[in-house]
Design a protein around this motif. Structure first.
Motif, PDB file in Angstrom:
ATOM      1  N   LYS A 174      -2.767 -16.800  14.089  1.00  0.00           N
ATOM      2  CA  LYS A 174      -2.837 -15.808  13.012  1.00  0.00           C
ATOM      3  C   LYS A 174      -2.017 -14.592  13.407  1.00  0.00           C
ATOM      4  O   LYS A 174      -1.861 -14.277  14.586  1.00  0.00           O
ATOM      5  N   ARG A 233     -13.711 -13.319  16.970  1.00  0.00           N
ATOM      6  CA  ARG A 233     -13.323 -14.426  17.847  1.00  0.00           C
ATOM      7  C   ARG A 233     -12.366 -13.961  18.933  1.00  0.00           C
ATOM      8  O   ARG A 233     -11.631 -13.002  18.774  1.00  0.00           O
ATOM      9  N   ILE A 280      -9.220 -22.270  14.152  1.00  0.00           N
ATOM     10  CA  ILE A 280      -8.619 -21.215  13.331  1.00  0.00           C
ATOM     11  C   ILE A 280      -7.093 -21.248  13.405  1.00  0.00           C
ATOM     12  O   ILE A 280      -6.413 -20.977  12.431  1.00  0.00           O
ATOM     13  N   ARG A 318     -22.399 -11.892   9.789  1.00  0.00           N
ATOM     14  CA  ARG A 318     -21.385 -12.037   8.737  1.00  0.00           C
ATOM     15  C   ARG A 318     -20.001 -11.630   9.228  1.00  0.00           C
ATOM     16  O   ARG A 318     -18.996 -12.055   8.664  1.00  0.00           O
ATOM     17  N   ARG A 366     -16.654 -17.401  19.612  1.00  0.00           N
ATOM     18  CA  ARG A 366     -17.174 -16.309  18.795  1.00  0.00           C
ATOM     19  C   ARG A 366     -17.924 -15.292  19.648  1.00  0.00           C
ATOM     20  O   ARG A 366     -18.641 -15.649  20.577  1.00  0.00           O
ATOM     21  N   ASP A 397     -17.201 -12.165  11.659  1.00  0.00           N
ATOM     22  CA  ASP A 397     -16.775 -13.241  12.547  1.00  0.00           C
ATOM     23  C   ASP A 397     -15.712 -12.704  13.504  1.00  0.00           C
ATOM     24  O   ASP A 397     -14.561 -12.516  13.132  1.00  0.00           O
ATOM     25  N   PRO A 448     -10.232 -10.066   4.499  1.00  0.00           N
ATOM     26  CA  PRO A 448      -9.121 -10.598   3.704  1.00  0.00           C
ATOM     27  C   PRO A 448      -7.789 -10.159   4.326  1.00  0.00           C
ATOM     28  O   PRO A 448      -7.712  -9.105   4.954  1.00  0.00           O
ATOM     29  N   GLU A 466      -3.278 -11.029   9.052  1.00  0.00           N
ATOM     30  CA  GLU A 466      -4.342 -11.994   8.726  1.00  0.00           C
ATOM     31  C   GLU A 466      -5.648 -11.751   9.471  1.00  0.00           C
ATOM     32  O   GLU A 466      -6.697 -12.238   9.049  1.00  0.00           O
ATOM     33  N   VAL A 467      -5.591 -11.060  10.603  1.00  0.00           N
ATOM     34  CA  VAL A 467      -6.792 -10.758  11.390  1.00  0.00           C
ATOM     35  C   VAL A 467      -6.718  -9.325  11.878  1.00  0.00           C
ATOM     36  O   VAL A 467      -5.634  -8.738  11.962  1.00  0.00           O
ATOM     37  N   VAL A 517     -11.884 -12.230  12.123  1.00  0.00           N
ATOM     38  CA  VAL A 517     -11.103 -13.265  11.438  1.00  0.00           C
ATOM     39  C   VAL A 517     -11.513 -13.474   9.986  1.00  0.00           C
ATOM     40  O   VAL A 517     -10.866 -14.247   9.276  1.00  0.00           O
ATOM     41  N   ASN A 518     -12.570 -12.789   9.528  1.00  0.00           N
ATOM     42  CA  ASN A 518     -13.011 -13.035   8.153  1.00  0.00           C
ATOM     43  C   ASN A 518     -12.852 -11.834   7.224  1.00  0.00           C
ATOM     44  O   ASN A 518     -13.518 -11.745   6.200  1.00  0.00           O
TER      45      ASN A 518
END
Length: 116
Positions: free
Chosen positions: A50, A19, A47, A15, A114, A17, A77, A87-88, A74-75
């Motif tokens: 970011k 990268r 993607i 779950r 990944r 992620d 919020p 963002e990341v 990357v996932n």
């Protein structure tokens, strides 16, 4: 031997992620409460680019970061940090003084790949 954290399943790990990305830009972030840089990271065609705020000023200068590959979550919020939207999450670990050292790869990997 006891684990330092609760044991999770492989599905739990999947779950998150993480990268590979390459830092394209790094600049001072004077509005941050703690010393930080604003980064622009290329995470590959899927993607894209970011932004991230990173408290890594103790071990790195902005010019040293350009072209460096990093591992990014990357996932999560996005997080608003003053006027900047991160963002990341660029990953690293604290050294003996609590200053962050970036997680890195032993050899170049295409952006966006990944962590497995």
């Amino acid at each position: 031997m006891e684990s330092a954290s609760p044991v999770i399943s492989w599905a739990d790990f999947e779950r998150v992620d993480i990268r590979v990305g390459t830092i394209l830009e790094a600049r001072e972030f004077p509005q941050a409460r703690k010393p930080a840089y604003q980064l622009l990271v290329d995470l590959g065609p899927e993607i894209g680019h970011k932004r991230s705020s990173a408290q890594i000023t103790r071990h790195y200068q902005p010019t040293d970061l350009i072209g460096r590959q990093v591992l990014c979550v990357v996932n999560f919020p996005p997080k608003q940090i003053g006027p900047f939207r991160s963002e990341v999450l660029v990953t690293g670990a604290a050294d003996a003084n609590g200053d962050i050292v970036l997680a890195s790869l032993a050899a170049p990997v295409p952006n966006g790949h990944r962590l497995l």
